[in-house]
Design an enzyme around this catalytic site. Structure first.
Site, PDB file in Angstrom:
ATOM      1  CB  SER A   1      40.546  44.879  41.484  1.00  0.00           C
ATOM      2  OG  SER A   1      41.614  45.091  41.293  1.00  0.00           O
ATOM      3  CE  LYS A   2      40.626  39.909  47.186  1.00  0.00           C
ATOM      4  NZ  LYS A   2      40.521  38.827  46.833  1.00  0.00           N
ATOM      5  NE  ARG A   3      44.571  44.755  38.606  1.00  0.00           N
ATOM      6  CZ  ARG A   3      44.205  45.319  37.650  1.00  0.00           C
ATOM      7  NH1 ARG A   3      45.660  46.788  38.169  1.00  0.00           N
ATOM      8  NH2 ARG A   3      43.426  46.341  37.522  1.00  0.00           N
TER       9      ARG A   3
END
Ligand code: GLU
Length: 498
Positions: free
Chosen positions: A260-262
């Site tokens: 994910s963007k994390r």
């Protein structure tokens, strides 16, 4: 087949290739890493089989879909070098087909109108949750007769069309990756096919299109595995045989949670913006959850990891897809990038570099021949295409900045700067300007001045390239040319103070 295909909007004939695979993105976001990997596996599979790769845009979620996202997805696919044989088809332009299929299913008794309102459904869902049971539609509108439903619709009541899932038994299919799958029908609710505004749900449109477009293989992320039994039921209700399903394991971040963007960039185009060579990214993606097996083994060392596109096409098979989730490793991607940049012929790297320059609004002042020579000199040291529009600019023109730390380290002594300027004069007068003569001159000059040659070499490197590290200084001089070398060295005294 129970439904009439005459409504199909695209040409399809008996000579359609046998193997037909599609990529069916929803344009509600950018082309992300997972989507690109699904597209790549589908494309490799189609190309391996000599079949067709079809692009279908699943844009029936009108609120969340956008034309910009479609453009971005196509751009991402093109960047990765994937071409499609048919499409893009847009589901939003094929609504009649889904309505027609829903009517067929109503007619054959596989579907029914449901008049429950959103509020009613929500209340029931809430009380199911409260009672600790799984909220599932209870099928109460099944008992409404067709005549009754027709009367209520006529009176303007709104209804969705639901699929009638058998209450007993199980739905099974064979997944090419995960093996035999079985889902108890009691666990599947009577899912919606058509909303009250006539817009189909994903389940209906995906099955109708996959049938209409004669897909033989459905390759998609494992997040769709739980959707598949519903779709299998639809195939069966439409009297169609099943395509081969192949669900791809998920892509995880280094901490083993879903990518994910994390974890950094997830959009494919963000990797282009980072200066990744598309072929390197494609090679990296291909090995994210797939392995060529024996074909990659080397008796005398680690497995091969670099594969050309034609090798990937030749070796690709569904049996090489891993069962376990893949981990996205940024260092590995960086490794691929340096390997590809290093291995490319400079002429092949040039258009990619020119694209970087265009984006940076940079214009080189050097000839094509000089540029290619500079690329050849620099490519063993490049980590990203970005280097060519940042750290390497001194090789392509006279506008470049000098690294502060390098300035401080090697040019803080004014005596060194003066000597470099004098050295510049000497180079200007040098008769034959080669790697050997430039080196000879510098060493003789250092001896004459009683200074270590290394101090002049380090200083000259910074003056000439703006950087503390560079290829061999004398190769750099040759690459820059006599005049430029003389000019830059002479200007050493005018550089800002360190
Ligand atoms: N539009 C769906 C998605 O983007 C496609 C799923 C499928 O391939 O069936 O997830």
């Amino acid at each position: 087949m129970l439904y009439d295909k005459s409504l199909a909007l695209h040409p399809m004939n008996a000579s359609s290739p046998l193997t037909r695979v599609r990529f069916a993105p929803s344009p509600t976001g950018f082309l992300h890493v997972g989507g690109a990997r699904t597209a790549l596996f589908s494309w490799l599979f189609a190309r391996h089989a000599g079949g067709a790769f079809v692009l279908r845009i699943e844009d029936t979620d009108f609120e969340r879909s956008s034309a910009d996202m479609v453009t971005g997805i196509l751009e991402g696919l093109r960047w990765l070098g994937m071409d499609w044989d048919e499409g893009p088809f847009y589901q939003s332009q094929r609504l009649d087909l889904y309505t027609h299929a829903a009517a067929t299913l109503l007619e054959s008794g596989h579907a029914y109108h449901c008049f429950c309102t959103r509020e009613e459904l929500e209340l029931r869902r809430a009380s199911a949750t409260e009672a600790g049971t799984v909220p599932r539609y209870d099928g109460r509108c099944r008992s409404i007769s067709r005549a009754e439903a027709a009367r209520r619709l006529e009176q303007g009541e709104r209804a969705v069309v639901r699929f009638m899932v058998p209450r007993e038994g199980a739905t099974t299919f064979q997944d090419a990756v995960f093996g035999p799958m079985e889902f108890a029908n009691a666990e599947l609710e009577d899912f919606v096919l058509l909303r009250s505004d006539g817009i189909p749900t994903y389940h209906l449109s995906v099955v109708v299109d996959d049938l209409d477009m004669r897909m033989t293989h459905i390759i998609r992320g494992a997040d769709h595995l739980s959707n598949t039994p519903k779709q299998v039921l639809l195939y069966q209700a439409l009297g169609a045989s099943l395509p081969v399903f192949a669900h791809l394991p998920l892509i995880l971040g280094p901490d083993k949670t879903r990518l994910s963007k994390r974890h950094g960039a997830t959009s494919v185009m963000a990797y282009k913006d980072m200066g990744i060579v598309p072929e390197a990214f494609r090679n990296f993606l291909a090995l994210l959850g797939w392995s060529p097996g024996e074909a990659a083994k080397r008796p005398d060392g680690p497995d091969r990891e670099i594969f050309s596109t034609s090798e990937l096409i030749e070796m690709f098979s569904l049996s090489g897809i891993a069962h376990s989730n893949a981990v996205f490793n940024n260092e590995k991607l960086a490794w691929y990038n340096t390997e590809y940049i290093r291995a490319y012929d400079p002429a092949r790297l040039l258009p990619l570099i020119e694209d970087e320059w265009r984006q940076a609004q940079y214009q080189t002042s050097r000839s094509r021949e000089e540029i290619l020579a500079a690329i050849a000199l620099l490519q063993p040291r490049a980590r990203s295409l970005k280097d060519f529009s940042s750290a390497f600019l001194a090789y392509f023109g006279d506008e470049f900045s000098i690294d502060d730390a390098a300035l401080k380290k090697y040019l803080s002594d004014p005596a060194v700067r003066h000597m470099l300027a004098e050295l510049g004069h000497r180079y200007a007068a040098l008769e034959s300007f080669t790697e050997a003569t430039t080196e000879e001159l510098l060493r003789a000059f250092a001896a004459e001045k009683g200074i270590k040659a290394g101090a002049l070499i380090n200083g000259a490197r910074v003056v000439l390239t703006g950087q503390a590290v560079a290829p061999s200084l004398f190769a750099v001089m040759l690459c820059l040319g006599q005049q430029r070398v003389a000019r830059r060295l002479e200007a050493a005294i005018h550089l800002p103070a360190a």
